[in-house]
Design an enzyme around this catalytic site. Structure first.
Site, PDB file in Angstrom:
ATOM      1  N   ASN A  23      69.970  40.805  51.977  1.00 28.96           N
ATOM      2  CA  ASN A  23      70.978  39.972  51.312  1.00 28.96           C
ATOM      3  C   ASN A  23      70.956  40.186  49.801  1.00 28.96           C
ATOM      4  OD1 ASN A  23      71.533  38.608  53.809  1.00 28.96           O
ATOM      5  ND2 ASN A  23      69.666  37.437  53.480  1.00 28.96           N
TER       6      ASN A  23
ATOM      7  N   HIS B 124      75.404  27.837  59.439  1.00 36.43           N
ATOM      8  CA  HIS B 124      74.019  28.318  59.418  1.00 36.43           C
ATOM      9  C   HIS B 124      73.065  27.264  59.988  1.00 36.43           C
ATOM     10  CE1 HIS B 124      70.203  29.456  57.244  1.00 36.43           C
ATOM     11  NE2 HIS B 124      70.661  30.671  57.500  1.00 36.43           N
TER      12      HIS B 124
ATOM     13  N   GLU C 291      80.430  26.682  55.409  1.00 32.55           N
ATOM     14  CA  GLU C 291      80.014  27.750  54.495  1.00 32.55           C
ATOM     15  C   GLU C 291      81.265  28.312  53.836  1.00 32.55           C
ATOM     16  OE1 GLU C 291      77.470  30.690  56.459  1.00 32.55           O
ATOM     17  OE2 GLU C 291      76.645  29.112  57.708  1.00 32.55           O
TER      18      GLU C 291
ATOM     19  N   SER D  72      77.694  33.807  57.478  1.00 36.13           N
ATOM     20  CA  SER D  72      76.636  34.818  57.456  1.00 36.13           C
ATOM     21  C   SER D  72      76.670  35.777  58.642  1.00 36.13           C
ATOM     22  CB  SER D  72      75.278  34.142  57.365  1.00 36.13           C
ATOM     23  OG  SER D  72      75.125  33.182  58.378  1.00 36.13           O
TER      24      SER D  72
ATOM     25  N   ASP E  51      78.548  25.409  51.516  1.00 35.06           N
ATOM     26  CA  ASP E  51      77.384  26.268  51.279  1.00 35.06           C
ATOM     27  C   ASP E  51      77.884  27.648  50.830  1.00 35.06           C
ATOM     28  OD1 ASP E  51      75.207  27.986  51.491  1.00 35.06           O
ATOM     29  OD2 ASP E  51      74.373  26.961  53.244  1.00 35.06           O
TER      30      ASP E  51
ATOM     31  N   HIS F 103      76.271  33.089  50.580  1.00 34.43           N
ATOM     32  CA  HIS F 103      76.573  34.529  50.593  1.00 34.43           C
ATOM     33  C   HIS F 103      77.640  34.920  49.580  1.00 34.43           C
ATOM     34  CE1 HIS F 103      74.065  35.555  54.025  1.00 34.43           C
ATOM     35  NE2 HIS F 103      74.383  34.359  54.480  1.00 34.43           N
TER      36      HIS F 103
ATOM     37  N   LYS G 255      69.536  35.332  47.733  1.00 40.14           N
ATOM     38  CA  LYS G 255      70.381  36.422  48.223  1.00 40.14           C
ATOM     39  C   LYS G 255      70.802  37.276  47.027  1.00 40.14           C
ATOM     40  CE  LYS G 255      70.979  34.348  52.555  1.00 40.14           C
ATOM     41  NZ  LYS G 255      71.190  33.031  53.113  1.00 40.14           N
TER      42      LYS G 255
HETATM   43  C1  LIG Z   1      70.300  32.130  53.804  1.00 37.12           C
HETATM   44  C2  LIG Z   1      71.059  30.893  53.949  1.00 37.12           C
HETATM   45  C3  LIG Z   1      70.491  29.664  53.648  1.00 37.12           C
HETATM   46  C4  LIG Z   1      69.042  29.524  53.327  1.00 37.12           C
HETATM   47  O1  LIG Z   1      68.782  29.845  51.999  1.00 37.12           O
HETATM   48  P1  LIG Z   1      67.284  30.184  51.568  1.00 37.12           P
HETATM   49  O2  LIG Z   1      67.321  30.041  50.093  1.00 37.12           O
HETATM   50  O3  LIG Z   1      67.039  31.570  52.046  1.00 37.12           O
HETATM   51  O4  LIG Z   1      66.392  29.200  52.241  1.00 37.12           O
HETATM   52  C5  LIG Z   1      71.291  28.551  53.696  1.00 37.12           C
HETATM   53  N1  LIG Z   1      72.587  28.642  54.042  1.00 37.12           N
HETATM   54  C6  LIG Z   1      73.152  29.810  54.374  1.00 37.12           C
HETATM   55  C7  LIG Z   1      74.588  29.844  54.748  1.00 37.12           C
HETATM   56  C8  LIG Z   1      72.411  30.971  54.352  1.00 37.12           C
HETATM   57  O5  LIG Z   1      72.958  32.123  54.714  1.00 37.12           O
END
Ligand SMILES: *Cc1c(COP(=O)(O)O)cnc(C)c1O
Length: 392
Positions: free
Chosen positions: A53, A139, A184, A188, A213, A216, A243
């Site tokens: 990522n 997620h 999101e 992802s 969220d 990405h 990421k």
């Molecule tokens: C990777 C991810 C997370 C978690 O984030 P980290 O900082 O790796 O714990 C949360 N939400 C989504 C949509 C993700 O892809």
């Protein structure tokens, strides 16, 4: 019998292993050594990495490393306590102010990780009498956060705003303390995007609390790369620095009032040690670099578009992907596994994604590109996929 002395209390573990081995779902860790932003060494072999990522290649950037070291020298290797006790070193708020300005919001709050943020922020906003409407493809951390809220959770069909509208109409007069929408911005597993404009309009119409969220998209999309949520009046944005940020940690982007509320009510901030100075140093440096990386972002999306086009010409399906995350939907689980294994034998590291993570018949391999990949890397992958099709 609960206290039968002869019962092997660990038998559930073997049963789980058996179940996973039968389904070829036993997860295993393996040691890797990073070589640069896009190649890693596994068991002595150099592999082209198409599953990280690290979308901007910042994890190996010298400025992040230097600033980490600088912060360590100045502040030490640990924050020694929760931010509410004595861990709120001055750089925290400096980084948060920088971030809030970039995200064009009133306030920002740095949290330990995206996972920790999601499982503690959602329960802080919802109470047991709330209703959460959650996108079907959210997620796992968002799903856990919804569950921990201990309120009613209804899943709406992925990106289906008509379904969401129906649910809002159906539930509006029912006496819930509040209704939250959780989604999101870039998904992802599919690499597709939510309709943020539509979600904001719906949220305003039904007076709901909108949580997005931006994991990405942070570093990758939006004005100065600050995320797809940038510029939208979203109640609460969550993102990660793990990421495209190239290091670790998470953030909230919100109003000043909500930031103060979280400092009072978010267990994932209150009951945990503040992130170490080294991590804040890396975040601080990433925030200096990301806004100026439009050229990298453009090349990343150009490569993604070119890869998708080529895949379509070969007859592969990539679903609704419109980002640097590109699923190749193979369908059959065994074939997805075989393809990922074959690519690995040919020096390409990708991830195979199978049920239960995706529905039956939607098994896929997932490619994620980095700005450090060149056209040559992309062509190499395309060539291998062509070869696979020819030999099938
Ligand atoms: C990777 C991810 C997370 C978690 O984030 P980290 O900082 O790796 O714990 C949360 N939400 C989504 C949509 C993700 O892809």
């Amino acid at each position: 019998m609960v206290n039968d002395k002869n019962k092997d209390k660990f038998s559930f573990i073997d049963a789980e292993f058996d179940r996973r081995i039968k389904r070829r779902q036993l997860r295993q860790l393996r040691n890797v050594v990073p070589l640069n932003g896009i190649e890693i060494n596994i068991n002595g072999r150099t592999m082209l990495n198409l599953c990280s990522n690290d979308y901007l290649g910042l994890s190996m950037h010298p400025l992040l490393q230097e600033r980490s070291i600088e912060f360590i020298h100045k502040y030490g290797s640990g924050a020694t306590a929760s931010r509410l006790i004595c861990g709120n070193y001055d750089f925290y708020e400096q980084v948060e102010n920088k971030l809030a300005k970039l995200k064009q919001v009133e306030a920002a709050l740095v949290l330990s990780s995206g996972f920790q943020a999601n499982i503690s922020v959602i329960p802080a906003v919802a109470d047991r009498n709330s209703l959460i409407l959650s996108d079907q493809l959210n997620h796992n951390s968002l799903i856990q956060g919804c569950r921990l809220s201990r309120c009613k959770v209804v899943v709406y069909r992925h990106n289906d705003l008509s379904h969401l509208t129906e649910l809002l109409i159906e539930n509006s007069g029912k006496g819930f303390s509040r209704i939250l929408i959780v989604t999101e911005s870039v998904f992802s597993m599919d690499g597709d995007r939510a309709d943020l404009g539509g979600l904001v309009a719906l949220s305003e119409k039904f007076n709901t609390f909108l949580i997005v969220d931006d994991a990405h998209a942070t570093g990758v999309f939006g004005y100065q790369g600050m995320g797809l949520t940038c510029g939208y009046p979203i109640d609460l944005v969550i993102g990660t620095f793990g990421k495209a940020g190239g290091s670790f940690g998470a953030y909230l982007a919100c109003s000043k009032k909500l930031r103060t509320y979280m400092i009072n009510c978010c267990s994932g901030l209150i009951y945990t040690t503040a992130l170490p100075p080294s991590v804040l140093g890396a975040i601080d440096a990433a925030l200096d670099l990301i806004p100026a990386m439009d050229a990298e972002r453009k090349s990343l999306q150009n490569h993604a578009e070119y890869l998708r086009q080529s895949l379509h010409e070969m007859g592969w399906r990539t679903g609704q992907s419109s980002t640097q995350i590109i699923p190749i939907i193979v369908g059959n689980e065994a074939e997805a596994l075989a393809l990922s294994k074959w690519l690995e034998e040919n020096g390409i590291l990708i991830s195979a994604i199978r049920p239960p993570t995706v529905p039956e018949g939607a098994s896929r391999i997932r490619l994620s590109l980095s700005a450090l990949h060149t056209r040559k890397h992309v062509d190499h992958v395309i060539g291998l996929l062509q070869k696979w099709l020819l030999n099938k």
